[in-house]
Design a protein around this motif. Structure first.
Motif, PDB file in Angstrom:
ATOM      1  N   PRO A   1     -10.137  11.794  -0.552  1.00 28.08           N
ATOM      2  CA  PRO A   1      -9.331  13.059  -1.361  1.00 28.08           C
ATOM      3  C   PRO A   1      -8.160  12.766  -0.542  1.00 28.08           C
ATOM      4  CG  PRO A   1     -11.348  13.807  -0.215  1.00 28.08           C
ATOM      5  CD  PRO A   1     -11.874  12.244   0.032  1.00 28.08           C
ATOM      6  N   THR A   2      -7.508  12.807  -0.918  1.00 31.84           N
ATOM      7  CA  THR A   2      -5.840  12.623  -0.685  1.00 31.84           C
ATOM      8  C   THR A   2      -5.596  13.978   0.965  1.00 31.84           C
ATOM      9  OG1 THR A   2      -4.681  14.414  -2.037  1.00 31.84           O
ATOM     10  CG2 THR A   2      -4.639  12.067  -2.287  1.00 31.84           C
ATOM     11  N   THR A   3      -6.444  15.203   0.850  1.00 30.09           N
ATOM     12  CA  THR A   3      -6.767  15.663   2.283  1.00 30.09           C
ATOM     13  C   THR A   3      -6.716  15.415   3.290  1.00 30.09           C
ATOM     14  OG1 THR A   3      -8.777  16.417   1.865  1.00 30.09           O
ATOM     15  CG2 THR A   3      -6.567  18.032   0.375  1.00 30.09           C
ATOM     16  N   LEU A   4      -7.826  13.851   3.136  1.00 30.19           N
ATOM     17  CA  LEU A   4      -8.301  13.200   4.763  1.00 30.19           C
ATOM     18  C   LEU A   4      -6.987  12.850   5.190  1.00 30.19           C
ATOM     19  CD1 LEU A   4     -11.056  11.322   3.344  1.00 30.19           C
ATOM     20  CD2 LEU A   4     -11.045  13.003   4.716  1.00 30.19           C
ATOM     21  N   SER A   5      -6.910  12.465   6.738  1.00 31.28           N
ATOM     22  CA  SER A   5      -5.912  11.797   7.491  1.00 31.28           C
ATOM     23  C   SER A   5      -5.613  11.277   7.561  1.00 31.28           C
ATOM     24  CB  SER A   5      -6.156  12.493   9.145  1.00 31.28           C
ATOM     25  OG  SER A   5      -7.250  11.737   9.358  1.00 31.28           O
ATOM     26  N   LEU A   6      -4.630  10.387   7.397  1.00 25.53           N
ATOM     27  CA  LEU A   6      -4.037   8.953   7.159  1.00 25.53           C
ATOM     28  C   LEU A   6      -5.572   8.196   8.364  1.00 25.53           C
ATOM     29  CD1 LEU A   6      -0.539   8.727   6.937  1.00 25.53           C
ATOM     30  CD2 LEU A   6      -1.741   8.797   5.258  1.00 25.53           C
TER      31      LEU A   6
ATOM     32  N   ARG B   1       1.891  -1.131   7.650  1.00 28.15           N
ATOM     33  CA  ARG B   1       2.657  -0.831   8.849  1.00 28.15           C
ATOM     34  C   ARG B   1       1.150  -0.974   9.928  1.00 28.15           C
ATOM     35  NH1 ARG B   1       6.533   4.914   8.713  1.00 28.15           N
ATOM     36  NH2 ARG B   1       7.662   3.879   7.759  1.00 28.15           N
ATOM     37  N   ARG B   2       0.136  -1.213   9.798  1.00 29.58           N
ATOM     38  CA  ARG B   2      -0.769  -1.721  10.593  1.00 29.58           C
ATOM     39  C   ARG B   2      -1.531  -2.778  10.135  1.00 29.58           C
ATOM     40  NH1 ARG B   2       0.538   3.319  10.838  1.00 29.58           N
ATOM     41  NH2 ARG B   2       0.219   4.561  12.575  1.00 29.58           N
ATOM     42  N   ASP B   3      -0.363  -3.959   9.398  1.00 29.87           N
ATOM     43  CA  ASP B   3      -0.333  -4.860   8.958  1.00 29.87           C
ATOM     44  C   ASP B   3      -1.923  -5.678   7.996  1.00 29.87           C
ATOM     45  OD1 ASP B   3       1.159  -5.979  11.031  1.00 29.87           O
ATOM     46  OD2 ASP B   3       0.075  -6.271  12.227  1.00 29.87           O
ATOM     47  N   TYR B   4      -1.953  -4.435   7.659  1.00 31.67           N
ATOM     48  CA  TYR B   4      -3.157  -4.717   6.147  1.00 31.67           C
ATOM     49  C   TYR B   4      -1.913  -5.716   5.044  1.00 31.67           C
ATOM     50  CZ  TYR B   4      -6.135  -1.447   7.720  1.00 31.67           C
ATOM     51  OH  TYR B   4      -7.503  -1.172   8.652  1.00 31.67           O
ATOM     52  N   ASP B   5      -2.954  -6.837   4.439  1.00 33.94           N
ATOM     53  CA  ASP B   5      -2.087  -7.511   3.179  1.00 33.94           C
ATOM     54  C   ASP B   5      -2.067  -6.332   2.260  1.00 33.94           C
ATOM     55  OD1 ASP B   5      -1.168  -9.005   1.819  1.00 33.94           O
ATOM     56  OD2 ASP B   5      -2.498 -10.893   1.731  1.00 33.94           O
ATOM     57  N   VAL B   6      -1.408  -5.626   1.127  1.00 34.30           N
ATOM     58  CA  VAL B   6      -0.902  -5.057   0.876  1.00 34.30           C
ATOM     59  C   VAL B   6      -0.265  -5.510  -1.420  1.00 34.30           C
ATOM     60  CG1 VAL B   6      -0.746  -2.535  -0.502  1.00 34.30           C
ATOM     61  CG2 VAL B   6      -1.800  -2.949   1.914  1.00 34.30           C
TER      62      VAL B   6
ATOM     63  N   MET C   1       0.550   8.074  -2.208  1.00 28.95           N
ATOM     64  CA  MET C   1       0.202   7.119  -2.308  1.00 28.95           C
ATOM     65  C   MET C   1       1.045   6.661  -2.219  1.00 28.95           C
ATOM     66  SD  MET C   1      -2.748   5.194  -3.660  1.00 28.95           S
ATOM     67  CE  MET C   1      -3.126   3.463  -5.089  1.00 28.95           C
ATOM     68  N   SER C   2       2.149   6.068  -2.259  1.00 29.02           N
ATOM     69  CA  SER C   2       2.881   5.170  -1.188  1.00 29.02           C
ATOM     70  C   SER C   2       2.879   5.539   0.217  1.00 29.02           C
ATOM     71  CB  SER C   2       4.830   5.133  -2.349  1.00 29.02           C
ATOM     72  OG  SER C   2       4.859   6.894  -1.220  1.00 29.02           O
ATOM     73  N   GLY C   3       2.681   6.659   0.074  1.00 33.16           N
ATOM     74  CA  GLY C   3       2.676   7.310   1.977  1.00 33.16           C
ATOM     75  C   GLY C   3       1.430   6.123   2.154  1.00 33.16           C
ATOM     76  N   PHE C   4       0.223   6.439   2.154  1.00 31.23           N
ATOM     77  CA  PHE C   4      -0.409   5.866   2.287  1.00 31.23           C
ATOM     78  C   PHE C   4      -0.616   4.391   2.344  1.00 31.23           C
ATOM     79  CE2 PHE C   4      -5.704   4.807   1.678  1.00 31.23           C
ATOM     80  CZ  PHE C   4      -5.572   4.161   2.774  1.00 31.23           C
ATOM     81  N   ILE C   5       0.030   3.577   0.802  1.00 27.77           N
ATOM     82  CA  ILE C   5       0.286   2.267   1.465  1.00 27.77           C
ATOM     83  C   ILE C   5       1.090   1.486   2.533  1.00 27.77           C
ATOM     84  CG2 ILE C   5       1.427   0.481  -0.081  1.00 27.77           C
ATOM     85  CD1 ILE C   5      -0.459   1.119  -1.974  1.00 27.77           C
ATOM     86  N   THR C   6       2.394   2.271   2.857  1.00 23.12           N
ATOM     87  CA  THR C   6       3.035   2.478   4.023  1.00 23.12           C
ATOM     88  C   THR C   6       2.260   2.289   5.317  1.00 23.12           C
ATOM     89  OG1 THR C   6       4.871   2.873   2.402  1.00 23.12           O
ATOM     90  CG2 THR C   6       5.671   3.142   5.025  1.00 23.12           C
ATOM     91  N   PHE C   7       1.718   3.227   4.924  1.00 22.39           N
ATOM     92  CA  PHE C   7       1.003   3.558   6.335  1.00 22.39           C
ATOM     93  C   PHE C   7       0.288   1.895   6.597  1.00 22.39           C
ATOM     94  CE2 PHE C   7      -3.183   4.590   8.702  1.00 22.39           C
ATOM     95  CZ  PHE C   7      -3.128   5.231   9.164  1.00 22.39           C
TER      96      PHE C   7
END
Length: 198
Positions: A91-96, A10-15, A1-7
Motif C-alpha cells: 500500500p502507498t501508505t507504507l513508509s519508504l 538513491r540506494r543503488d537499486y538497478d531500476v 510511484m516516481s518518489g519510490f523509484i527515486t528512493f
C-alpha cells in the motif's frame, strides 16, 4: 510511484521504468537476473484473472516476481492479488523504508503481505463497542476525522503528509466500510460511531 523509484535508485537499486505492461513486454531486459522484481502500480482494482495473466507472462522470464503497489488497503483485493500469484502487495501508505524492505523480502524469495491491512478491523475484547479505532487503520481514522471537520482533500494531504490520491483512496475505503455514498453521508454516519469525537 516516481518518489519510490527515486528512493530505490538513491540506494543503488538497478531500476528500469516502463509506461505500460505492453511496453514491458516489448522492451523487457534480457537476460533477466535472479531476484528481478516487477513493481506494478494499480491505478484501479484489478481482478484475479488479470493478475494471473501477468504472473503467467512473467513465468517465462525465470526468477521474476510481481509486486503490486496500490493506493488501497482493501483486504479482499490484497488476498486476491496474492492468490493470483503476486509475491507482494505494497500500500502507498507504507513508509519508504518498509516498502524497500518488502522489495528485498520478495527478491530473496519471500512474499510480502501488509499485516496492518490484514488484521481484523474489529479486533477487540468480546462485547466491546466497535468504534473508529477498531474499524479503521490509523490513517483512515485520521482522514475520516479531517473529513468530519469539512477539510478538503488537498488540505488533508498536506496535514497528514500524504499524496492527494492516497487521501482519496482512504476516503473510498472508509465510505465503503460505513456504507456512505458521499462525504456528507460519511460525516453523518461516522458521528454515530462509539467514541467518535464531536
Amino acid at each position: 510511484m516516481s518518489g519510490f523509484i527515486t528512493f530505490l535508485q538513491r540506494r543503488d537499486y538497478d531500476v528500469e521504468t516502463f509506461s505500460s505492461w505492453a511496453q514491458w513486454r516489448r522492451e523487457r531486459p534480457s537476460p533477466r537476473r535472479a531476484g528481478t522484481v516487477v513493481l506494478r502500480y494499480l491505478s484501479g482494482p484489478r481482478c484475479r484473472k488479470e493478475i494471473e495473466r501477468e504472473v503467467a507472462d512473467l513465468a517465462g522470464d525465470g526468477d521474476v516476481a510481481l509486486v503490486l503497489l496500490s493506493d488501497t488497503e482493501d483486504v479482499d483485493e490484497i488476498l486476491e492479488a496474492i492468490a493470483g500469484g503476486a509475491k507482494g502487495y505494497i500500500p502507498t501508505t507504507l513508509s519508504l523504508d518498509v516498502a524497500r524492505g518488502a522489495i528485498d523480502l520478495v527478491r530473496s524469495g519471500g512474499v510480502f503481505i501488509p499485516s496492518g491491512s490484514l488484521l481484523s478491523p474489529y479486533a477487540g475484547k468480546p462485547g466491546d463497542a466497535i468504534g473508529p479505532r477498531q474499524m479503521f487503520t490509523p490513517r483512515q481514522a485520521a482522514v475520516l476525522e479531517a473529513v468530519r471537520h469539512g477539510k478538503a482533500n488537498k488540505v488533508i494531504a498536506y496535514e497528514l503528509d500524504l499524496k492527494e490520491s492516497t487521501v482519496k483512496a482512504h476516503i473510498r475505503n472508509v465510505m465503503r466500510k460505513l456504507g456512505a455514498h458521499n462525504r456528507t453521508e460519511l460525516a453523518v454516519r461516522s458521528s454515530y460511531l462509539p467514541g467518535a469525537s464531536g
